[in-house]
Design an enzyme around this catalytic site. Structure first.
Site, PDB file in Angstrom:
ATOM      1  N   SER A 229      29.866 -12.302  11.663  1.00  0.00           N
ATOM      2  CA  SER A 229      29.073 -11.034  10.078  1.00  0.00           C
ATOM      3  C   SER A 229      27.838 -11.503  11.293  1.00  0.00           C
ATOM      4  O   SER A 229      27.156 -12.253  11.536  1.00  0.00           O
ATOM      5  CB  SER A 229      28.954 -11.767   9.298  1.00  0.00           C
ATOM      6  N   LYS A 230      26.529 -10.557  10.422  1.00  0.00           N
ATOM      7  CA  LYS A 230      25.426 -11.178  11.042  1.00  0.00           C
ATOM      8  C   LYS A 230      24.156 -12.378  10.580  1.00  0.00           C
ATOM      9  O   LYS A 230      23.889 -13.068  10.990  1.00  0.00           O
ATOM     10  CB  LYS A 230      24.269  -9.738  10.122  1.00  0.00           C
ATOM     11  N   ARG A 231      25.279 -12.855   9.690  1.00  0.00           N
ATOM     12  CA  ARG A 231      24.685 -14.355   9.012  1.00  0.00           C
ATOM     13  C   ARG A 231      25.297 -15.032  10.513  1.00  0.00           C
ATOM     14  O   ARG A 231      25.123 -16.599   9.632  1.00  0.00           O
ATOM     15  CB  ARG A 231      25.168 -14.411   7.445  1.00  0.00           C
ATOM     16  N   ASP A 232      26.701 -15.110  10.268  1.00  0.00           N
ATOM     17  CA  ASP A 232      27.202 -15.989  11.658  1.00  0.00           C
ATOM     18  C   ASP A 232      26.254 -16.884  12.694  1.00  0.00           C
ATOM     19  O   ASP A 232      25.222 -15.913  12.682  1.00  0.00           O
ATOM     20  CB  ASP A 232      28.678 -15.466  12.905  1.00  0.00           C
TER      21      ASP A 232
END
Ligand code: GLU
Length: 459
Positions: A229-232
């Site tokens: 995900s974009k947060r990884d």
């Protein structure tokens, strides 16, 4: 005018940062266009006014440019099928809506416009949604996906194509633009596979045969089963740019997320990848993101950079991070330090810390290293001997310097390491770095002597 020429598009929605999954989708489209001599279109899917931002849009443009994915048609470039931002294509959507209306394939309900499927209708109570819905007995849409193979899916409910606020829905604008822009191949993430039957129904309703579909498998996060995900960590393309990654290395790495040349080659020039890339060659299984592999790829590219290119990249990176001391150094000295470090660092992001002691005399001593080195044997004697040696040594040749230190060690029945460790501590404050002789040569006799004398005085 219909041609057989391949036309692909990358169709991002500027609703968030540009992440690795989007970059790979863009790349596979770009590769396919370049491989087939086709056209790579950039289309911005920005109809969702609330979630779109111009800032995210510039990140998309900048990242694509940085990665070298030049588009043939699209914003800033023009083309025969523009405008290329969906927010500017309202008249096209009205025109296509009129076609569906004329064919009797729409109806209005609660202010929204629905797309009407063909087939027998019946009212059914949907347990899940706890309401009565109209089901349509429809034949399955068949998708001969170039990566997934044959996929069948039944669309059995009418769906909204214009919301009650008057805005068209993603499925509708996506299909209309693929028709209007004469897209031949839709290459996109597997998360869109579930939308494809809706899209196929719309193509049919417009009397157009659908493009070929190629759904690329997901990218899994480095640990665990989930989708990246974009947060990884490592997910954002911008980050790599900031950290001084080489774009060629990032592109090479992205190519390998779901594709390989059929042998075990990994580092490959992009021209070679363009030659070999094909959609049936894309893996069906999910790809796993591996940050270490990315860093390693970057190191391989870094090692190979010609001196002048490396120096320019190093300077640009240090400027971006405002590393004043390095930037203020004499150009010839800067050059020597950088070239000495090039084969030793994994990425430009290490450069500032790795070279700091070359540009400042007040570097810190690593306490652990100091305790270890100064607690073993007679380091003060070693320092005195080294000072003596450095005074008379030939600084013009790394091998001569090395031989001199080795001879000194042999004479005192000690190892090279006994001298190296204390010399390293004195000139750099640590126990890692370029070869000691390279460091001596680049630092120069005066600095080396001053630093050894300082450690001797403090010991
Ligand atoms: N705007 C869609 C997305 O960003 C593109 C879907 C497609 O490529 O068809 O996911």
């Amino acid at each position: 005018m219909a041609t057989n020429k391949v036309r692909v598009r990358f169709a991002p929605s500027p609703t968030g940062f540009f992440h690795i999954g989007s970059a790979r989708t863009a790349l596979f489209n770009w590769l396919y266009a370049r491989h087939t001599g086709g056209t790579f279109v950039l289309r911005i899917e920005d109809t969702d006014k609330e979630r779109n931002s111009e800032a995210f849009l510039s990140v998309i443009y900048d990242s694509l440019k940085w990665l070298g994915m030049d588009w043939d048609e699209g914003p800033g470039k023009g083309g025969d099928f523009g405008p290329y931002r969906q927010s500017e294509r309202d008249d096209v959507y009205r025109e296509y809506l009129a076609k569906l209306q004329a064919a009797g394939r729409t109806y209005e309900k609660d202010g929204a416009i629905y797309f009407k499927l063909l087939g027998e209708r019946s009212e059914v109570f949907d347990e899940h949604r706890k309401k009565t819905v109209t089901k349509v007995a429809n034949a399955p849409a068949i998708i001969d996906d170039l990566i997934r193979g044959r996929v069948e899916r039944v669309e059995d409910e009418d769906f909204v194509i214009f919301r009650s606020d008057g805005n068209p829905v993603f499925h509708f604008v996506n299909v209309v633009d693929d028709i209007a822009m004469q897209i031949t191949h839709v290459i996109r993430g597997e998360d869109h596979l579930s939308n494809t039957s809706k899209h196929v129904e719309l193509f049919k309703a417009f009397g157009v045969s659908p493009p070929k579909f190629a759904h690329i498998p997901l990218i899994l996060k480095s640990d665990g089963p989930g989708k990246m995900s974009k947060r990884d960590r490592g997910a954002l393309i911008e980050e790599y740019q900031k950290r001084g990654y080489l774009s060629e290395a990032v592109v090479n790495f992205l190519c390998l997320l779901g594709w390989n040349p059929g042998d075990d080659r990994e580092k490959m020039p992009i021209a070679e990848i363009v030659k070999l890339f094909d959609l049936p060659g894309v893996n069906q299984s999910n790809a796993r993101f591996d940050e270490k592999k990315m860093a390693h790829m970057n190191m391989l590219y870094l090692l190979e950079l010609p001196a002048e290119t490396f120096l320019a990249a190093a300077r640009a990176h240090l400027e971006q991070h405002k590393v004043a001391a390095a930037l203020a150094a004499e150009p010839a000295y800067f050059r020597e330090v950088m070239l000495l470090s090039q084969p030793k660092i994994k990425g430009l992001e290490e450069l500032s810390a790795y070279t700091a002691y070359f540009f400042a005399d007040d570097f810190p001593l690593d306490e652990k290293v100091k305790t270890k080195v100064m607690g073993k044997g007679d380091p003060k004697a070693r320092l005195r001997e080294l000072i003596e040696l450095v005074r008379g040594a030939d600084f013009g040749s790394d091998t001569a310097l090395e031989t001199a230190i080795k001879d000194l060690a042999t004479k005192n029945t000690l190892g090279f390491g006994d001298y190296q460790s204390v010399a390293r501590l004195a000139v750099s404050g640590t126990n890692v770095g370029p070869s000691i002789t390279g460091m001596f040569r680049v630092l120069g006799r005066e600095r080396v002597l001053a630093r050894m004398e300082r450690l001797l005085a403090a010991a």
